[in-house]
Design an enzyme around this catalytic site. Sequence first.
Site, short mmCIF file in Angstrom:
data_model
loop_
_atom_site.label_atom_id
_atom_site.label_comp_id
_atom_site.label_asym_id
_atom_site.label_seq_id
_atom_site.Cartn_x
_atom_site.Cartn_y
_atom_site.Cartn_z
N ARG A 155 0.65 -1.13 0.28
CA ARG A 155 -0.24 0.31 -0.27
C ARG A 155 0.82 1.36 -0.26
O ARG A 155 1.99 1.28 0.88
CB ARG A 155 -0.80 0.14 1.68
CG ARG A 155 -2.18 1.22 0.95
CD ARG A 155 -2.76 1.84 2.48
NE ARG A 155 -3.86 2.95 2.58
CZ ARG A 155 -4.26 3.14 3.90
NH1 ARG A 155 -4.03 2.64 4.27
NH2 ARG A 155 -4.71 4.17 3.71
N HIS A 156 0.41 2.60 -1.03
CA HIS A 156 1.13 3.71 -0.45
C HIS A 156 1.14 4.26 0.51
O HIS A 156 0.81 3.68 1.91
CB HIS A 156 0.55 4.78 -1.40
CG HIS A 156 -0.95 4.99 -0.82
ND1 HIS A 156 -1.06 5.87 0.23
CD2 HIS A 156 -1.71 4.53 -1.05
CE1 HIS A 156 -2.27 6.25 -0.26
NE2 HIS A 156 -2.84 5.12 -0.51
N THR A 211 -10.24 8.05 -0.44
CA THR A 211 -9.07 9.04 -2.00
C THR A 211 -9.13 7.82 -1.99
O THR A 211 -8.24 6.64 -2.96
CB THR A 211 -7.95 9.23 -0.94
OG1 THR A 211 -7.58 9.78 0.55
CG2 THR A 211 -7.13 9.79 -1.75
N ARG A 224 0.81 9.03 -5.90
CA ARG A 224 0.78 8.43 -4.42
C ARG A 224 1.19 6.56 -4.00
O ARG A 224 2.51 6.88 -3.32
CB ARG A 224 -0.35 7.80 -3.10
CG ARG A 224 -1.78 7.67 -3.48
CD ARG A 224 -3.17 8.21 -2.60
NE ARG A 224 -4.15 6.44 -2.97
CZ ARG A 224 -5.02 7.55 -3.62
NH1 ARG A 224 -4.77 8.70 -4.20
NH2 ARG A 224 -5.90 6.43 -4.25
N GLU A 268 -7.33 2.46 -7.77
CA GLU A 268 -8.13 2.42 -6.31
C GLU A 268 -9.98 2.58 -6.42
O GLU A 268 -10.21 3.44 -7.79
CB GLU A 268 -8.22 3.81 -4.69
CG GLU A 268 -8.70 3.70 -4.02
CD GLU A 268 -8.46 2.45 -3.10
OE1 GLU A 268 -9.03 1.58 -3.63
OE2 GLU A 268 -8.46 2.33 -1.54
N TRP A 269 -9.98 2.36 -5.49
CA TRP A 269 -11.51 2.39 -5.61
C TRP A 269 -12.41 4.41 -6.00
O TRP A 269 -12.10 4.68 -5.29
CB TRP A 269 -12.51 1.88 -4.41
CG TRP A 269 -13.66 0.95 -4.38
CD1 TRP A 269 -15.23 2.11 -4.71
CD2 TRP A 269 -14.28 0.36 -3.14
NE1 TRP A 269 -16.28 1.38 -4.76
CE2 TRP A 269 -15.78 0.10 -3.51
CE3 TRP A 269 -13.99 -0.90 -2.69
CZ2 TRP A 269 -16.18 -1.15 -3.28
CZ3 TRP A 269 -14.15 -2.03 -2.33
CH2 TRP A 269 -15.66 -1.60 -2.31
N TYR A 305 -15.11 5.55 -5.41
CA TYR A 305 -15.83 6.31 -4.28
C TYR A 305 -16.91 7.09 -5.20
O TYR A 305 -17.88 7.95 -3.66
CB TYR A 305 -15.67 7.15 -3.21
CG TYR A 305 -14.22 5.73 -2.34
CD1 TYR A 305 -14.25 4.98 -2.05
CD2 TYR A 305 -12.58 6.29 -1.78
CE1 TYR A 305 -13.47 4.57 -1.17
CE2 TYR A 305 -11.68 5.68 -1.93
CZ TYR A 305 -12.17 5.00 -1.59
OH TYR A 305 -11.43 3.44 -1.08
N ARG A 316 -7.41 -4.38 -0.98
CA ARG A 316 -7.98 -5.54 0.14
C ARG A 316 -9.18 -6.28 -0.47
O ARG A 316 -9.01 -7.75 -0.64
CB ARG A 316 -9.28 -4.74 0.94
CG ARG A 316 -8.21 -4.13 2.23
CD ARG A 316 -8.50 -2.97 3.16
NE ARG A 316 -10.16 -3.87 3.67
CZ ARG A 316 -10.32 -2.50 4.66
NH1 ARG A 316 -10.50 -1.47 4.80
NH2 ARG A 316 -11.53 -3.52 5.68
#
Length: 193
Positions: free
Chosen positions: A10-11, A23, A60, A82-83, A85, A147
């Site tokens: 992970r960043h 984020t 990131r 990333e997801w 949002y 995850r």
Amino acid sequence: MALPMVCVARHGETEWSLSGQHTGVTDLPLTEHGEQDAKRLGERLKGLSFVKVFTSPLQRARRTCELAGFGARAEIVPEAIEWNYGEYEGVRTHDIHRQRPGWDLFRDGCPGGETAAMVGVRADRVIGYIRAQAGNVLLFSSSHFLRVFGVRWLGIDPTYGRHLVLGTAAVSTLGYEHENLAEPVIRSWNVTG
């Protein structure tokens, strides 16, 4: 013959990871502390060899990869972002609960954004890229994507990603039991020190 392992990282810390804001696609830089954590992450990965290094396109993850010493070898994998949002981008979970009590990211997804199943499809594609490699692979990305990646590695429904936590600059290792490709396992998860 030893089967390959996958390290997922992970960043490092960002302002929003520190404040607890979701984020997703907002392209935030690392904080100074996050940069230091990324360098320490590189120390923890020293001595390991990887045939491929993949990273999310977000700065990131790319900066963490670079500071950990793998930037020159990294290939950007758009699906490892990333997801998304949607309307909850930049919002903290407790603020979402004021409007939507009981909301759960993994169960409910995000209005205007992604569901766990959608992130799971992307994770499956990244897993496909990784399993096509002949050797160990290192992947840099973000918490919720990783995850979902972890549970999809095991062939489990992406909503079960809620049961895995992942700190900033954490490393996790996935592989196989009994040298059998049909038995994927998580060897370690959320190692931060």
